[in-house]
Write an enzyme that holds these catalytic residues in place. Structure first.
Site, PDB file in Angstrom:
ATOM      1  N   HIS A 183       1.451 -10.572   4.733  1.00  0.00           N
ATOM      2  CA  HIS A 183       1.635 -11.290   3.391  1.00  0.00           C
ATOM      3  C   HIS A 183       2.439 -10.696   2.480  1.00  0.00           C
ATOM      4  O   HIS A 183       2.708  -9.380   2.641  1.00  0.00           O
ATOM      5  CB  HIS A 183       0.191 -11.606   2.835  1.00  0.00           C
ATOM      6  CG  HIS A 183      -0.578 -10.502   2.237  1.00  0.00           C
ATOM      7  ND1 HIS A 183      -0.966  -9.585   3.104  1.00  0.00           N
ATOM      8  CD2 HIS A 183      -0.813 -10.309   0.831  1.00  0.00           C
ATOM      9  CE1 HIS A 183      -1.582  -8.680   2.250  1.00  0.00           C
ATOM     10  NE2 HIS A 183      -1.324  -9.041   1.135  1.00  0.00           N
ATOM     11  N   HIS A 194       2.388  -9.130  -0.379  1.00  0.00           N
ATOM     12  CA  HIS A 194       1.894  -8.429  -1.523  1.00  0.00           C
ATOM     13  C   HIS A 194       2.670  -7.040  -1.306  1.00  0.00           C
ATOM     14  O   HIS A 194       2.794  -6.544   0.037  1.00  0.00           O
ATOM     15  CB  HIS A 194       0.497  -8.184  -1.640  1.00  0.00           C
ATOM     16  CG  HIS A 194      -0.284  -9.289  -2.349  1.00  0.00           C
ATOM     17  ND1 HIS A 194      -1.604  -9.411  -2.009  1.00  0.00           N
ATOM     18  CD2 HIS A 194       0.276 -10.079  -3.190  1.00  0.00           C
ATOM     19  CE1 HIS A 194      -1.834 -10.433  -3.019  1.00  0.00           C
ATOM     20  NE2 HIS A 194      -0.765 -10.872  -3.730  1.00  0.00           N
ATOM     21  N   ASP A 217       2.304  -4.108  -1.601  1.00  0.00           N
ATOM     22  CA  ASP A 217       1.894  -2.757  -0.711  1.00  0.00           C
ATOM     23  C   ASP A 217       1.759  -3.096   0.768  1.00  0.00           C
ATOM     24  O   ASP A 217       1.849  -2.073   1.432  1.00  0.00           O
ATOM     25  CB  ASP A 217       0.313  -2.627  -1.109  1.00  0.00           C
ATOM     26  CG  ASP A 217      -0.852  -3.628  -0.946  1.00  0.00           C
ATOM     27  OD1 ASP A 217      -0.154  -4.829  -1.131  1.00  0.00           O
ATOM     28  OD2 ASP A 217      -1.761  -3.591  -0.787  1.00  0.00           O
ATOM     29  N   HIS A 218       2.087  -4.161   1.277  1.00  0.00           N
ATOM     30  CA  HIS A 218       2.213  -4.665   2.564  1.00  0.00           C
ATOM     31  C   HIS A 218       3.723  -4.659   2.986  1.00  0.00           C
ATOM     32  O   HIS A 218       3.907  -4.782   4.555  1.00  0.00           O
ATOM     33  CB  HIS A 218       1.390  -5.651   3.023  1.00  0.00           C
ATOM     34  CG  HIS A 218       0.064  -5.553   2.716  1.00  0.00           C
ATOM     35  ND1 HIS A 218      -0.751  -5.509   3.721  1.00  0.00           N
ATOM     36  CD2 HIS A 218      -0.928  -5.430   1.653  1.00  0.00           C
ATOM     37  CE1 HIS A 218      -2.128  -5.259   3.371  1.00  0.00           C
ATOM     38  NE2 HIS A 218      -1.991  -5.254   2.120  1.00  0.00           N
ATOM     39  N   HIS A 250      -6.899 -15.287   1.767  1.00  0.00           N
ATOM     40  CA  HIS A 250      -6.387 -14.111   0.608  1.00  0.00           C
ATOM     41  C   HIS A 250      -5.778 -14.999  -0.685  1.00  0.00           C
ATOM     42  O   HIS A 250      -5.836 -16.242  -0.859  1.00  0.00           O
ATOM     43  CB  HIS A 250      -5.307 -13.166   1.038  1.00  0.00           C
ATOM     44  CG  HIS A 250      -4.975 -11.831   0.286  1.00  0.00           C
ATOM     45  ND1 HIS A 250      -6.062 -11.243  -0.170  1.00  0.00           N
ATOM     46  CD2 HIS A 250      -3.971 -11.304   0.089  1.00  0.00           C
ATOM     47  CE1 HIS A 250      -5.598 -10.246  -0.863  1.00  0.00           C
ATOM     48  NE2 HIS A 250      -4.030 -10.100  -0.605  1.00  0.00           N
ATOM     49  N   ASP A 296      -5.233  -8.751   4.517  1.00  0.00           N
ATOM     50  CA  ASP A 296      -5.980  -8.798   3.277  1.00  0.00           C
ATOM     51  C   ASP A 296      -6.647 -10.129   3.429  1.00  0.00           C
ATOM     52  O   ASP A 296      -6.035 -11.247   3.759  1.00  0.00           O
ATOM     53  CB  ASP A 296      -5.182  -8.792   2.163  1.00  0.00           C
ATOM     54  CG  ASP A 296      -4.640  -7.351   1.804  1.00  0.00           C
ATOM     55  OD1 ASP A 296      -4.916  -6.297   2.726  1.00  0.00           O
ATOM     56  OD2 ASP A 296      -4.044  -7.112   0.617  1.00  0.00           O
ATOM     57  N   HIS A 299      -7.692  -0.204   4.505  1.00  0.00           N
ATOM     58  CA  HIS A 299      -7.346  -0.792   3.344  1.00  0.00           C
ATOM     59  C   HIS A 299      -8.528  -0.281   2.236  1.00  0.00           C
ATOM     60  O   HIS A 299      -8.871  -1.405   1.533  1.00  0.00           O
ATOM     61  CB  HIS A 299      -7.070  -2.330   3.657  1.00  0.00           C
ATOM     62  CG  HIS A 299      -6.464  -3.044   2.391  1.00  0.00           C
ATOM     63  ND1 HIS A 299      -7.032  -3.583   1.291  1.00  0.00           N
ATOM     64  CD2 HIS A 299      -5.043  -3.131   2.177  1.00  0.00           C
ATOM     65  CE1 HIS A 299      -6.126  -3.952   0.472  1.00  0.00           C
ATOM     66  NE2 HIS A 299      -4.853  -3.920   1.136  1.00  0.00           N
TER      67      HIS A 299
HETATM   68 ZN   LIG Z   1      -3.283  -5.031   0.393  1.00  0.00          ZN
HETATM   69 ZN   LIG Z   2      -2.928  -8.523  -0.643  1.00  0.00          ZN
END
Ligand SMILES: [Zn+2]
Ligand SMILES: [Zn+2]
Length: 306
Positions: free
Chosen positions: A63, A65, A67-68, A140, A210, A268
């Protein structure tokens, strides 16, 4: 036995900590590499863990976000510096392609290799070497997918005495039969099923990204040899997990138990926990075959019949 290795490159959530980088997992078998998510700094981990920049590689992003995904640009740039020529396959939500194209253009990245993008959607999203990867919708706060990496079934055990009895000479023909191909001997066709046992199952690795736990993911991950699941929070912080659309270590363990997986890796982790020992302990009370991922951890995935 051909090794199938999972390397955890980043195991923190949202922000890196002293010991944990942002989410990324590498799956390696022979010359093939599948990367799951691409947290910031991933290219340094790819180098230090010996993954290699010029392998047959596919990247699956769960996804959008930060951080990914923010590690993807650095990784592409480092691959170009290494004069990569092989095409790179990337699977992810549709806006990922736009983000990559716009940024690569603004930064005049001039990649040395082609990028083949395909949009994530439920169903089969990638075939690569001995692997097929399927996606399912995760639960999510934005469009998100979980992935299941499945290895092809292996041919059954070969019985030399049966091959001999049918007059198949040892050598190339045996090897063809072992690989699942027919051979012609003395005017007759011998098929692999006449000289081998039933096909043996390949290995399966599940990656939740997530997500909240869901009945859909429970059946999607059924029978995995290794399940890597969102474990952002401790069970006592379930209200936060619900609010932020993540899972607790306890929920991850419940999914693992109900889905009859062989092994669970928690990952995570929220930076709020200085140690994840209590999360693993809690998860093991429900599902004993639980481990905590940490950066640099390598896990060998065994065949289901081993
Ligand atoms: Zn995350
Ligand atoms: Zn996320």
């Amino acid at each position: 036995m051909t090794r199938l290795t999972v390397t955890f490159l980043g195991t923190s959530s949202a922000a890196p900590t002293k010991r944990r980088g942002l989410p990324a997992v590498a799956i390696q078998k022979e010359g093939n590499v599948i990367l799951l998510d691409c947290g910031e700094g991933v290219q340094r981990q790819v180098l230090s863990q010996g993954i290699g920049l010029n392998k047959e590689t596919s990247i699956l992003v769960t996804h959008l976000h930060g951080d990914h995904v923010t590690g993807l640009l650095g990784l592409l740039q480092t691959m170009s510096m290494a004069q990569r020529k092989k095409p790179l396959k990337i699977v992810g939500p549709m806006r990922l392609q736009k983000w990559l194209e716009v940024t690569a253009d603004l930064l005049q990245m001039g990649l040395t290799f082609p990028v083949e993008f395909s949009r994530a959607k439920p169903g089969t999203v990638l075939r690569m070497g001995d692997f097929k990867v399927r996606a399912a919708k995760a639960l999510h706060s934005v469009e998100a997918y979980s992935y299941l990496v499945e290895e092809k079934n292996r041919p059954g055990i070969f019985f030399p005495e049966k091959a001999r009895a049918l007059g198949v000479p040892e050598g190339r023909m045996w090897s063809m039969l072992q690989k699942g191909r027919r051979v012609h001997v003395n005017g007759r066709t011998v098929s692999p099923s006449e000289v081998t046992g039933p096909p043996r199952l390949g290995r399966k690795i599940g990656y939740s990204g997530d997500t909240r736990p869901s009945p859909r993911l429970l059946s999607f991950f059924s029978g995995c040899d290794l399940l890597i699941f969102d474990s952002t929070f401790h069970g006592k912080d379930r209200d936060k997990a619900i609010e932020r659309k993540h899972s607790t270590c306890l929920e991850a363990a419940e999914i693992a138990r109900a889905a009859c997986v062989r092994r669970l890796a928690l990952t995570h982790f929220s930076a709020r926990y200085t140690s994840v020992g209590s999360l693993v302990k809690q998860a093991r009370s429900v599902f004993p075959q639980t481990i905590a991922a940490k950066d640099g951890l390598k896990v060998e995935v065994a065949y289901p019949d081993s």
